[in-house]
Each structure stands twice: as C-alpha cells, then as structure tokens.
Scaffold this motif. Structure first.
Motif, PDB file in Angstrom:
ATOM      1  N   VAL A   2       5.097   3.427 -11.432  1.00  0.00           N
ATOM      2  CA  VAL A   2       4.957   4.261 -10.250  1.00  0.00           C
ATOM      3  C   VAL A   2       6.181   5.154 -10.148  1.00  0.00           C
ATOM      4  O   VAL A   2       7.310   4.675 -10.216  1.00  0.00           O
ATOM      5  CB  VAL A   2       4.805   3.421  -8.972  1.00  0.00           C
ATOM      6  CG1 VAL A   2       4.714   4.333  -7.749  1.00  0.00           C
ATOM      7  CG2 VAL A   2       3.573   2.533  -9.063  1.00  0.00           C
ATOM      8  N   ALA A  24       3.748  10.410  -4.828  1.00  0.00           N
ATOM      9  CA  ALA A  24       3.629   9.249  -5.702  1.00  0.00           C
ATOM     10  C   ALA A  24       2.693   9.555  -6.860  1.00  0.00           C
ATOM     11  O   ALA A  24       1.683  10.238  -6.703  1.00  0.00           O
ATOM     12  CB  ALA A  24       3.117   8.043  -4.920  1.00  0.00           C
ATOM     13  N   ARG A  27       0.592   4.461 -11.382  1.00  0.00           N
ATOM     14  CA  ARG A  27      -0.312   3.425 -10.924  1.00  0.00           C
ATOM     15  C   ARG A  27      -0.142   3.159  -9.431  1.00  0.00           C
ATOM     16  O   ARG A  27       0.204   2.053  -9.003  1.00  0.00           O
ATOM     17  CB  ARG A  27      -0.096   2.145 -11.732  1.00  0.00           C
ATOM     18  CG  ARG A  27      -0.337   2.341 -13.233  1.00  0.00           C
ATOM     19  CD  ARG A  27      -0.026   1.091 -14.027  1.00  0.00           C
ATOM     20  NE  ARG A  27      -0.917  -0.007 -13.707  1.00  0.00           N
ATOM     21  CZ  ARG A  27      -2.117  -0.204 -14.250  1.00  0.00           C
ATOM     22  NH1 ARG A  27      -2.583   0.639 -15.164  1.00  0.00           N
ATOM     23  NH2 ARG A  27      -2.857  -1.242 -13.882  1.00  0.00           N
ATOM     24  N   THR A  28      -0.417   4.174  -8.650  1.00  0.00           N
ATOM     25  CA  THR A  28      -0.245   4.048  -7.203  1.00  0.00           C
ATOM     26  C   THR A  28      -1.227   3.063  -6.585  1.00  0.00           C
ATOM     27  O   THR A  28      -0.960   2.508  -5.514  1.00  0.00           O
ATOM     28  CB  THR A  28      -0.391   5.413  -6.520  1.00  0.00           C
ATOM     29  OG1 THR A  28      -1.672   5.966  -6.830  1.00  0.00           O
ATOM     30  CG2 THR A  28       0.693   6.363  -6.992  1.00  0.00           C
ATOM     31  N   THR A  31       0.051  -0.359  -5.558  1.00  0.00           N
ATOM     32  CA  THR A  31       0.980  -0.515  -4.439  1.00  0.00           C
ATOM     33  C   THR A  31       0.221  -0.717  -3.138  1.00  0.00           C
ATOM     34  O   THR A  31      -0.840  -0.138  -2.929  1.00  0.00           O
ATOM     35  CB  THR A  31       1.913   0.694  -4.317  1.00  0.00           C
ATOM     36  OG1 THR A  31       1.151   1.869  -4.013  1.00  0.00           O
ATOM     37  CG2 THR A  31       2.662   0.919  -5.630  1.00  0.00           C
ATOM     38  N   ASN A  77      -1.892  11.233  -2.536  1.00  0.00           N
ATOM     39  CA  ASN A  77      -0.900  10.227  -2.925  1.00  0.00           C
ATOM     40  C   ASN A  77       0.482  10.588  -2.395  1.00  0.00           C
ATOM     41  O   ASN A  77       1.477  10.524  -3.118  1.00  0.00           O
ATOM     42  CB  ASN A  77      -0.865  10.064  -4.448  1.00  0.00           C
ATOM     43  CG  ASN A  77      -2.116   9.416  -5.006  1.00  0.00           C
ATOM     44  OD1 ASN A  77      -2.790   9.969  -5.870  1.00  0.00           O
ATOM     45  ND2 ASN A  77      -2.437   8.222  -4.515  1.00  0.00           N
ATOM     46  N   TYR A 112       9.788   0.033  -6.385  1.00  0.00           N
ATOM     47  CA  TYR A 112       9.813   1.390  -6.905  1.00  0.00           C
ATOM     48  C   TYR A 112      10.521   2.296  -5.917  1.00  0.00           C
ATOM     49  O   TYR A 112      10.266   2.229  -4.713  1.00  0.00           O
ATOM     50  CB  TYR A 112       8.395   1.906  -7.170  1.00  0.00           C
ATOM     51  CG  TYR A 112       7.627   1.071  -8.165  1.00  0.00           C
ATOM     52  CD1 TYR A 112       7.787   1.271  -9.531  1.00  0.00           C
ATOM     53  CD2 TYR A 112       6.750   0.084  -7.739  1.00  0.00           C
ATOM     54  CE1 TYR A 112       7.089   0.502 -10.447  1.00  0.00           C
ATOM     55  CE2 TYR A 112       6.050  -0.690  -8.646  1.00  0.00           C
ATOM     56  CZ  TYR A 112       6.222  -0.476  -9.995  1.00  0.00           C
ATOM     57  OH  TYR A 112       5.526  -1.238 -10.906  1.00  0.00           O
TER      58      TYR A 112
END
Length: 123
Positions: A2, A24, A27-28, A31, A77, A112
């Motif tokens: 991320v 972001a 691989r959001t 989260t 995102n 992150y």
C-alpha cells in the motif's frame, strides 16, 4: 503493498482552513481503517483522526474535535482531512496511515505511512 501520498499542506493564518488529501494505491482493499497523524518539532507523534473505508465511521483526537473532519472517497481511494479554525498549535507534519486491523482506533497498528505534508499555522 500500500502506497500513501499526502498533499495539500501549506502556510495559513490562524483561523484559516486547509484540506489535506491522502491518495492510496496498491492493495488498498486489504486495509480497514485510515488515519491522520501529526508530529510537531520536539513533540511526540499524535493521532488526529481515523476513519473506516466501509461505513465511514470516524474517531477524533479531543484537541481537534469540532474543528477537523476526516472523510473518504472510496471510488478515488482518497482520504481527506478538512481542517478549520486552525491554530498555531496545529503546526506539524501531517501523515496519512493505513491499518489492516479490523477495528477503528487511534491506537491501532498502522503499518503503512505516507511521506508527510507540512502544515504551518501563523499567528
């Protein structure tokens, strides 16, 4: 996995407003919550606000409650921090962070981090 990139910092006068953005990527979807932290020179890092991607539930540090608003745009995102009624004591480097823990807390493990954006409030 991320990546987080903050923007929107700058110099404002006391009482002014500023909106920070955190973009972001990666691989959001892994989260659960996002948060804004800040660190002023000579002071410990402090959690400011947090939000979940799903329901948009929020938490705020008492010192900013009523002045700051955290929000998110899932389609973009992106997480925002709208800062109103800024005070000189809000001066700090503001960091965006992401957590994979399935809970909303200012003390969650945020694994992150972005690079930070400077916010300076003059009197």
């Amino acid at each position: 996995q991320v990546q987080l990139v903050e923007s929107g910092g700058g110099l404002v006068q006391a009482g002014g407003s500023l909106r920070l953005s955190c973009a972001a990527s990666g691989r959001t979807f892994s989260t659960y919550a996002m948060a804004w932290f800040r660190r002023a020179p000579g002071k410990v890092r402090e959690a400011v606000a947090a939000i979940t991607w799903s329901a948009g539930s929020t938490l705020y540090q008492d010192s900013v409650k009523g002045r700051f608003t955290i929000s998110r745009d899932n389609a973009k995102n992106t997480v925002y921090l709208q800062m109103n009624s800024l005070k000189p004591e809000d001066t700090a480097v503001y960091y965006c962070a992401a957590s994979m823990e399935g809970r909303l807390s200012l003390s969650s493990r945020y694994g992150y981090w972005g690079q930070g954006t400077q916010v300076t409030v003059s009197s």
